[in-house]
Design a protein around this motif. Sequence first.
Motif, PDB file in Angstrom:
ATOM      1  N   LEU A 564       0.856  -1.169   0.000  1.00  0.00           N
ATOM      2  CA  LEU A 564       0.000   0.000   0.000  1.00  0.00           C
ATOM      3  C   LEU A 564       0.904   1.234   0.000  1.00  0.00           C
ATOM      4  N   PRO A 565       0.609   2.215  -0.821  1.00  0.00           N
ATOM      5  CA  PRO A 565       1.496   3.384  -0.937  1.00  0.00           C
ATOM      6  C   PRO A 565       1.775   4.041   0.410  1.00  0.00           C
ATOM      7  N   ASP A 566       3.011   4.508   0.595  1.00  0.00           N
ATOM      8  CA  ASP A 566       3.393   5.143   1.858  1.00  0.00           C
ATOM      9  C   ASP A 566       2.512   6.339   2.177  1.00  0.00           C
ATOM     10  N   GLU A 567       2.107   7.074   1.126  1.00  0.00           N
ATOM     11  CA  GLU A 567       1.293   8.266   1.388  1.00  0.00           C
ATOM     12  C   GLU A 567      -0.064   7.904   1.986  1.00  0.00           C
ATOM     13  N   TRP A 568      -0.546   6.680   1.732  1.00  0.00           N
ATOM     14  CA  TRP A 568      -1.808   6.248   2.332  1.00  0.00           C
ATOM     15  C   TRP A 568      -1.664   6.085   3.842  1.00  0.00           C
ATOM     16  N   MET A 569      -0.462   5.730   4.298  1.00  0.00           N
ATOM     17  CA  MET A 569      -0.199   5.603   5.725  1.00  0.00           C
ATOM     18  C   MET A 569       0.079   6.967   6.366  1.00  0.00           C
ATOM     19  N   GLU A 570       0.699   7.847   5.596  1.00  0.00           N
ATOM     20  CA  GLU A 570       1.071   9.162   6.119  1.00  0.00           C
ATOM     21  C   GLU A 570      -0.117  10.103   6.189  1.00  0.00           C
ATOM     22  N   ASN A 571      -1.054   9.966   5.258  1.00  0.00           N
ATOM     23  CA  ASN A 571      -2.254  10.799   5.243  1.00  0.00           C
ATOM     24  C   ASN A 571      -3.476   9.887   5.346  1.00  0.00           C
ATOM     25  N   PRO A 572      -4.009   9.672   6.554  1.00  0.00           N
ATOM     26  CA  PRO A 572      -5.107   8.703   6.747  1.00  0.00           C
ATOM     27  C   PRO A 572      -6.342   8.982   5.899  1.00  0.00           C
ATOM     28  N   GLU A 573      -6.553  10.243   5.526  1.00  0.00           N
ATOM     29  CA  GLU A 573      -7.744  10.578   4.744  1.00  0.00           C
ATOM     30  C   GLU A 573      -7.732   9.892   3.374  1.00  0.00           C
ATOM     31  N   LEU A 574      -6.534   9.571   2.860  1.00  0.00           N
ATOM     32  CA  LEU A 574      -6.440   8.976   1.527  1.00  0.00           C
ATOM     33  C   LEU A 574      -6.924   7.534   1.488  1.00  0.00           C
ATOM     34  N   PHE A 575      -6.853   6.832   2.633  1.00  0.00           N
ATOM     35  CA  PHE A 575      -7.223   5.411   2.630  1.00  0.00           C
ATOM     36  C   PHE A 575      -7.799   4.950   3.968  1.00  0.00           C
TER      37      PHE A 575
END
Length: 644
Positions: A564-575
């Motif tokens: 799962l893309p790192d940005e999905w973990m860094e920005n919870p709103e994305l995923f």
Amino acid sequence: MSQTSDQMELREAEITAHYPMALSMLQGFDHAPRIGKGKEVAQQERSSGVGTRRRFRTTTPGLVTRRTVPTGAVQLMATIEGADDDDALMSPVQATTLNALRRAISIALAVAENYASVSGLGDLKRANLEGALPAARKTEFAELLAAEALITLYVFGNATAYLLSAHQTEVTAEVGEIEEILTDNGQTALHGCLWELDQDIAIHAPDDAHLVATITAFAEALMEKVSLRAQNAPRLAPFTGASWHVEADDFTVQGFTPATKAKTQTLTMTFKKPHEVVGNHIAKYQAMKLAKMLMAYDFDRRLNPFAELGGFIFTFMGDGKPGTGKTTLIQMMAGLINDYCSVAGYAFRYQNLSTDNIDSYQGKSGQNAKAFISNVLDPGVIGFGTIDDIDQLAGKRGDRQSSAGQLEITAVLMESFAGANTVVRGNCTFGMFSNYPENVDDALRQRAGARFLVDGPQTREDYIDILALLMGKNHDIPMGAHELFSAQEIKKAVAASFDSHNRPHEAGLMDVFDRVHSDVGELDTIAKLGTYLKAIQQADERFTGRAIKNITDAVKVRAMDFELPDEWMENPELFLFKTYDEKKAMIEDLRVPITVDMVVQEINRYADSEFRYADKSDEVAIEAMVRDFGRQEEAKKRYLGGER
């Protein structure tokens, strides 16, 4: 795999409507026990009816009477008020306990009322009161009443343990087995268990700490006894197939599953970054993927899309020689999950089952293992449970050196990891680690859905990287012709590692592979792959249907061969904060097709591990026999020499 159902809100008005009845039960009622035996209790003299007001204290200092309570009044409120070394005022803990018990009784009655409504029991009760119950439905009526009783008892125990969990201390209590389990109806069932609780408090609770410990131990013992009875009881589907949420307490009733407070555990371990795990490419890659998979868990649905789609790793085993990096792998994975949960605001719980949990008292080791499993399984948290050196912790059946405590732990783990009541929600994972996996019970080892070979640094570049890492920065030695950590680039290293499994690694499996390959050619159809699996089974009889399931699960993991893309973990709103269905759709878009190469590689990976364990086990046994023969020969020489 069992799935969870949608929750229903248990409205506050439904709960508080039962407060008067709950308070009446706490103040006093008469109960004639049918199963349990009265316990002899030393306590202050109590007059009839005192439970309806503040406790009356005897005017004769030191007057103590003995009572055996086979029948008569149960005054639980007065008993709780007496658990304070004769303090004239009610303590805050006593007041909190009474409020928790009133609340727990009311929740249990409200859930039982919901059950009666959806199961048809309510209609039958009304017909019975009117004398219009059909004779043909009397058996159904009796079964529904028994189910209502079990539900009421379990929810009462569950809610009590949950509401008092924040007030527990290190003090513990042993209340023994609950005896007075009555199944006439819900109210009678509560009378029976409160009668027994009243006596246990009088015996085991001289102060506030022991009061909470006694009631909590009683609630847990009650849940365990009722859940066992419920396994063979009819008419429970309307209860087990639904769930109720109490908003004010954040308490969820989910069948016969204990609820626990969703608390994050403060971790004191040293976390490791992925580049600090040198070598172990496949193990590191799968651990990193699994850490992100856990974060896809949906707390509202109480299910993870990966668990529904396939490819979620519920249990895995990491094995390798001493010093190859198993502890570092645990530190890396726990650190990743901890960081992801901190960003999302989720509760994270890490727990390790160690040799300290083996107890000499019969049954205590099993209880420790159950507590470990329950804490990690808690659907209100993201959980990671580890069992380090499992070969020392869990006994091998048939091994005379295994203690009773070790065998208890083995039985609990086997039932928890792949038992009839195992529910895989996808909020937690369990890792078993060992330097000697061949010493782990075969059936328990096969309950590990994935295998991580932790083989440590392998290449020249790996050894340079680990030397530089461990040397630290307090030196001026030049690096030389080497790009630090470039060999640990995960995607490149993992691709090479997977490709290496196009052929087996273990000599015994190579022979099987070559023989099948020469007979049927390329393994490019289901029939040919099945032929290969049968040939493996003929070479190793432990290669059973469970092995095939583990292999197919691993293939499904490969179909999810993406991070799962790192940005999905860094920005919870994305995923992370999206709905369950949205997360499921996003994951499905990333899924890749299953190929023949994936299947062959996963068969070889799994079978290699089994052959590796078998070879080690056989070699250890042979070496032991050689030593025994050597000792016998030496003893014979000395004996014959002495005769001369």
